[in-house]
Design an enzyme around this catalytic site. Structure first.
Site, PDB file in Angstrom:
ATOM      1  N   PHE A 104       7.944   2.087  -0.705  1.00  0.00           N
ATOM      2  CA  PHE A 104       8.942   2.260   0.362  1.00  0.00           C
ATOM      3  C   PHE A 104       9.572   3.661   0.386  1.00  0.00           C
ATOM      4  O   PHE A 104      10.262   4.015   1.340  1.00  0.00           O
ATOM      5  CB  PHE A 104      10.052   1.199   0.291  1.00  0.00           C
ATOM      6  CG  PHE A 104       9.573  -0.193   0.580  1.00  0.00           C
ATOM      7  CD1 PHE A 104       9.240  -0.579   1.875  1.00  0.00           C
ATOM      8  CD2 PHE A 104       9.432  -1.122  -0.443  1.00  0.00           C
ATOM      9  CE1 PHE A 104       8.780  -1.860   2.146  1.00  0.00           C
ATOM     10  CE2 PHE A 104       8.973  -2.409  -0.188  1.00  0.00           C
ATOM     11  CZ  PHE A 104       8.655  -2.785   1.107  1.00  0.00           C
ATOM     12  N   HIS A 121       9.617  -9.486   5.250  1.00  0.00           N
ATOM     13  CA  HIS A 121       9.385  -8.050   5.049  1.00  0.00           C
ATOM     14  C   HIS A 121      10.355  -7.234   5.918  1.00  0.00           C
ATOM     15  O   HIS A 121      10.699  -7.658   7.020  1.00  0.00           O
ATOM     16  CB  HIS A 121       7.940  -7.717   5.426  1.00  0.00           C
ATOM     17  CG  HIS A 121       7.485  -6.387   4.932  1.00  0.00           C
ATOM     18  ND1 HIS A 121       7.745  -5.232   5.622  1.00  0.00           N
ATOM     19  CD2 HIS A 121       6.803  -6.025   3.812  1.00  0.00           C
ATOM     20  CE1 HIS A 121       7.226  -4.202   4.945  1.00  0.00           C
ATOM     21  NE2 HIS A 121       6.656  -4.663   3.839  1.00  0.00           N
ATOM     22  N   TYR A 145       2.078   4.789   1.591  1.00  0.00           N
ATOM     23  CA  TYR A 145       2.016   5.362   2.942  1.00  0.00           C
ATOM     24  C   TYR A 145       0.763   6.230   3.051  1.00  0.00           C
ATOM     25  O   TYR A 145       0.365   6.880   2.088  1.00  0.00           O
ATOM     26  CB  TYR A 145       3.245   6.226   3.217  1.00  0.00           C
ATOM     27  CG  TYR A 145       4.562   5.475   3.218  1.00  0.00           C
ATOM     28  CD1 TYR A 145       4.794   4.438   4.118  1.00  0.00           C
ATOM     29  CD2 TYR A 145       5.581   5.833   2.339  1.00  0.00           C
ATOM     30  CE1 TYR A 145       6.010   3.765   4.140  1.00  0.00           C
ATOM     31  CE2 TYR A 145       6.806   5.171   2.354  1.00  0.00           C
ATOM     32  CZ  TYR A 145       7.021   4.139   3.255  1.00  0.00           C
ATOM     33  OH  TYR A 145       8.224   3.478   3.273  1.00  0.00           O
ATOM     34  N   ASP A 181       0.843  -1.198   0.000  1.00  0.00           N
ATOM     35  CA  ASP A 181       0.000   0.000   0.000  1.00  0.00           C
ATOM     36  C   ASP A 181       0.874   1.242   0.000  1.00  0.00           C
ATOM     37  O   ASP A 181       1.966   1.215   0.578  1.00  0.00           O
ATOM     38  CB  ASP A 181      -0.807   0.038   1.308  1.00  0.00           C
ATOM     39  CG  ASP A 181      -2.270  -0.271   1.105  1.00  0.00           C
ATOM     40  OD1 ASP A 181      -2.585  -0.930   0.115  1.00  0.00           O
ATOM     41  OD2 ASP A 181      -3.072   0.147   1.946  1.00  0.00           O
TER      42      ASP A 181
END
Length: 220
Positions: A78, A187, A67, A65
């Site tokens: 990221f 992750h 931020y 998703d």
């Protein structure tokens, strides 16, 4: 329907834009932007594609998703805008890069410089409502980004896919492992980074593979 996306992607994905799911997605996204604060700003929805032409993709990093806090998302997974504090996952990514290839942690978490080198920083979902993680999931974005991954897998050669966490690994099931290099790890979030992301050496592995295929390595 005119979708403002870089020409090399538009050529390959034009079939998606005419499908009913995508037209419904466009209507949903337009309505959300008209009623709520949505991230990233509209002009950055396809930012990952605008910085990385289809035929220049050397590495794909899959996120989930955007931020959902103010000023963070700008269409690259990221990554955050200059001047925005780095989220914990991004800090762990830079820690691993420092440990793996010896590059110092930069002052900014803006990853445009990666994208401009051929790193497609692709979220599965390209928009989100402010402060509501996952609010635009299951509206059609995942089908679109699956099509993107499939196109890269089928029409490109010797791309490195970095699949971090079970969500990315599941989404990467359509990638042809005989045509590409697939790197898997937990992750980088603080909840899971110590279970194998830190120490995975994906960044040096990616560059070793690219050099073997006579491609330019990435300056991480």
């Amino acid at each position: 329907m005119d979708v403002k996306i870089e020409a090399s992607w538009k050529d390959r994905l034009s079939g998606e834009f005419t499908k009913p799911y995508f037209q419904q997605l466009v209507e949903f996204v337009k309505e959300e932007y008209s009623k709520f604060t949505i991230y990233p700003p509209g002009r950055f929805i396809f930012n990952a594609f605008d910085h990385c032409r289809f035929d220049e993709v050397r590495v794909v990093i899959l996120g989930q998703d955007p931020y959902h806090g103010p000023g963070q998302a700008h269409g690259l997974c990221f990554s955050v805008n200059d001047g925005v504090p780095m989220p914990p996952s991004l800090i762990n990514i830079f820690k691993e890069i420092k440990e793996d290839v010896g590059r110092e942690i930069p002052p900014s978490g803006n990853l445009v410089r990666w994208a401009d080198q051929g790193v497609l920083l692709l979220n599965a979902t390209l928009t989100v409502r402010a402060h509501q993680a996952g609010s635009h999931q299951n509206k059609g974005w995942e089908q679109f980004t699956d099509a993107v991954i499939r196109k890269i897998s089928e029409e490109n050669q010797d791309v490195v896919f970095m699949l971090w966490g079970s969500y990315a690994q599941k989404k990467g099931a359509v990638i042809d492992p005989f045509r590409h290099k697939i790197l898997k790890a937990p992750h980088p979030s603080p909840l899971s980074a110590h279970r194998g992301f830190l120490g995975c050496k994906h960044f040096s592995q990616a560059n070793t593979f690219l050099l073997e295929k006579s491609k330019k390595p990435i300056e991480w």
